[in-house]
Design a protein around this motif. Sequence first.
Motif, PDB file in Angstrom:
ATOM      1  N   GLU A  67       0.817  -1.213   0.000  1.00 11.76           N
ATOM      2  CA  GLU A  67       0.000   0.000   0.000  1.00 11.76           C
ATOM      3  C   GLU A  67       0.850   1.262   0.000  1.00 11.76           C
ATOM      4  OE1 GLU A  67      -2.780  -0.083   3.207  1.00 11.76           O
ATOM      5  OE2 GLU A  67      -3.855  -1.814   2.419  1.00 11.76           O
ATOM      6  N   GLU A  68       2.098   1.161   0.469  1.00 12.18           N
ATOM      7  CA  GLU A  68       2.978   2.328   0.528  1.00 12.18           C
ATOM      8  C   GLU A  68       3.720   2.588  -0.786  1.00 12.18           C
ATOM      9  OE1 GLU A  68       3.096   0.048   3.146  1.00 12.18           O
ATOM     10  OE2 GLU A  68       2.006   1.298   4.564  1.00 12.18           O
ATOM     11  N   GLY A  69       3.860   1.546  -1.613  1.00 13.00           N
ATOM     12  CA  GLY A  69       4.570   1.719  -2.871  1.00 13.00           C
ATOM     13  C   GLY A  69       5.183   0.424  -3.360  1.00 13.00           C
ATOM     14  N   PRO A  70       5.931   0.488  -4.471  1.00  7.80           N
ATOM     15  CA  PRO A  70       6.529  -0.717  -5.038  1.00  7.80           C
ATOM     16  C   PRO A  70       7.610  -1.306  -4.123  1.00  7.80           C
ATOM     17  CG  PRO A  70       7.201   1.243  -6.270  1.00  7.80           C
ATOM     18  CD  PRO A  70       6.206   1.688  -5.259  1.00  7.80           C
ATOM     19  N   LEU A  71       7.722  -2.637  -4.185  1.00  4.49           N
ATOM     20  CA  LEU A  71       8.774  -3.356  -3.472  1.00  4.49           C
ATOM     21  C   LEU A  71       9.876  -3.676  -4.470  1.00  4.49           C
ATOM     22  CD1 LEU A  71       6.585  -5.853  -1.405  1.00  4.49           C
ATOM     23  CD2 LEU A  71       7.499  -3.647  -0.675  1.00  4.49           C
ATOM     24  N   ALA A  72      11.110  -3.559  -4.031  1.00  7.16           N
ATOM     25  CA  ALA A  72      12.239  -3.803  -4.939  1.00  7.16           C
ATOM     26  C   ALA A  72      13.376  -4.483  -4.191  1.00  7.16           C
ATOM     27  CB  ALA A  72      12.737  -2.481  -5.526  1.00  7.16           C
ATOM     28  N   TRP A  73      13.987  -5.461  -4.853  1.00  6.36           N
ATOM     29  CA  TRP A  73      15.201  -6.079  -4.327  1.00  6.36           C
ATOM     30  C   TRP A  73      16.369  -5.152  -4.662  1.00  6.36           C
ATOM     31  CZ3 TRP A  73      14.958  -9.805  -0.964  1.00  6.36           C
ATOM     32  CH2 TRP A  73      13.896 -10.717  -0.991  1.00  6.36           C
ATOM     33  N   VAL A  74      17.131  -4.787  -3.651  1.00 12.25           N
ATOM     34  CA  VAL A  74      18.241  -3.848  -3.813  1.00 12.25           C
ATOM     35  C   VAL A  74      19.523  -4.534  -3.343  1.00 12.25           C
ATOM     36  CG1 VAL A  74      19.178  -1.619  -3.096  1.00 12.25           C
ATOM     37  CG2 VAL A  74      16.708  -1.889  -3.409  1.00 12.25           C
ATOM     38  N   GLU A  75      20.576  -4.401  -4.143  1.00 13.90           N
ATOM     39  CA  GLU A  75      21.876  -4.954  -3.747  1.00 13.90           C
ATOM     40  C   GLU A  75      22.319  -4.294  -2.441  1.00 13.90           C
ATOM     41  OE1 GLU A  75      23.566  -7.385  -5.391  1.00 13.90           O
ATOM     42  OE2 GLU A  75      21.945  -7.500  -6.879  1.00 13.90           O
ATOM     43  N   LEU A  76      22.788  -5.099  -1.489  1.00 14.01           N
ATOM     44  CA  LEU A  76      23.211  -4.564  -0.199  1.00 14.01           C
ATOM     45  C   LEU A  76      24.256  -3.466  -0.345  1.00 14.01           C
ATOM     46  CD1 LEU A  76      23.414  -7.730   2.067  1.00 14.01           C
ATOM     47  CD2 LEU A  76      21.893  -5.764   2.335  1.00 14.01           C
ATOM     48  N   ASP A  77      25.176  -3.642  -1.267  1.00 15.80           N
ATOM     49  CA  ASP A  77      26.240  -2.638  -1.414  1.00 15.80           C
ATOM     50  C   ASP A  77      25.772  -1.368  -2.138  1.00 15.80           C
ATOM     51  OD1 ASP A  77      26.071  -3.687  -3.974  1.00 15.80           O
ATOM     52  OD2 ASP A  77      28.175  -4.261  -4.090  1.00 15.80           O
ATOM     53  N   ARG A  78      24.490  -1.305  -2.514  1.00 13.61           N
ATOM     54  CA  ARG A  78      23.956  -0.100  -3.159  1.00 13.61           C
ATOM     55  C   ARG A  78      22.913   0.611  -2.294  1.00 13.61           C
ATOM     56  NH1 ARG A  78      22.566  -0.322  -9.092  1.00 13.61           N
ATOM     57  NH2 ARG A  78      23.112   1.845  -8.800  1.00 13.61           N
ATOM     58  N   LEU A  79      22.652   0.080  -1.098  1.00 13.75           N
ATOM     59  CA  LEU A  79      21.655   0.694  -0.221  1.00 13.75           C
ATOM     60  C   LEU A  79      21.937   2.169   0.029  1.00 13.75           C
ATOM     61  CD1 LEU A  79      20.772  -1.827   2.627  1.00 13.75           C
ATOM     62  CD2 LEU A  79      19.253  -0.865   0.900  1.00 13.75           C
ATOM     63  N   HIS A  80      23.208   2.505   0.225  1.00 13.54           N
ATOM     64  CA  HIS A  80      23.585   3.890   0.541  1.00 13.54           C
ATOM     65  C   HIS A  80      23.242   4.871  -0.583  1.00 13.54           C
ATOM     66  CE1 HIS A  80      27.011   2.404  -1.771  1.00 13.54           C
ATOM     67  NE2 HIS A  80      27.271   3.670  -2.050  1.00 13.54           N
ATOM     68  N   GLU A  81      22.960   4.371  -1.783  1.00 13.37           N
ATOM     69  CA  GLU A  81      22.634   5.232  -2.921  1.00 13.37           C
ATOM     70  C   GLU A  81      21.154   5.644  -2.948  1.00 13.37           C
ATOM     71  OE1 GLU A  81      23.785   3.135  -6.461  1.00 13.37           O
ATOM     72  OE2 GLU A  81      25.815   2.774  -5.715  1.00 13.37           O
ATOM     73  N   LEU A  82      20.329   4.973  -2.173  1.00 11.59           N
ATOM     74  CA  LEU A  82      18.888   5.216  -2.212  1.00 11.59           C
ATOM     75  C   LEU A  82      18.493   6.440  -1.388  1.00 11.59           C
ATOM     76  CD1 LEU A  82      17.559   1.594  -1.619  1.00 11.59           C
ATOM     77  CD2 LEU A  82      17.863   2.766  -3.808  1.00 11.59           C
TER      78      LEU A  82
END
Length: 162
Positions: free
Chosen positions: A107-122
């Motif tokens: 309900e809050e928005g799309p779910l996405a698999w994100v590479e752990l080493d790219r979390l800081h880019e979000l």
Amino acid sequence: MPYTPICGTLGYILSPDRRRVLMVHRIARRHDDQLGKYNGLGGKMQPDEDVAACMVREIREEAGIEVTAMELRGTINWTNFGPKGEDWLGFIFRITAFEGEPREASEEGPLAWVELDRLHELPMWEGDKHFLPLVFDDDPRPFHGYMPYDKDRPKGWVFSRL
């Protein structure tokens, strides 16, 4: 004055290969205090449940999967958090196993698999970047932190592991 925080859970679901984490991109609700940010899944604890039951329920409601293994990684006391200046006591979990296939969106928005080493880019709460490394590190001890906010910005971060 007694301290009466909102109690909630926040879960980070690891992919089976443990290289990615399932995140929600909060773009579905126009008046969402977290609009545009990525976050783990979770929410407020109900009066008739414990924190583990809350985490399992929130993951089921938001992602449509059943948690089969999770670890309490820590707790955080957020004070004066967000636009409403609320106090939150958060229980942070790492979900290491689940059954089912995650939905494409909550309900809050799309779910996405994100590479752990790219979390800081979000785009996310600025304070999340302080504690996320502790969620995914190999230290078996849970962390316990305090992060006072001034509306949308953290004013500090301290934690302990004993």
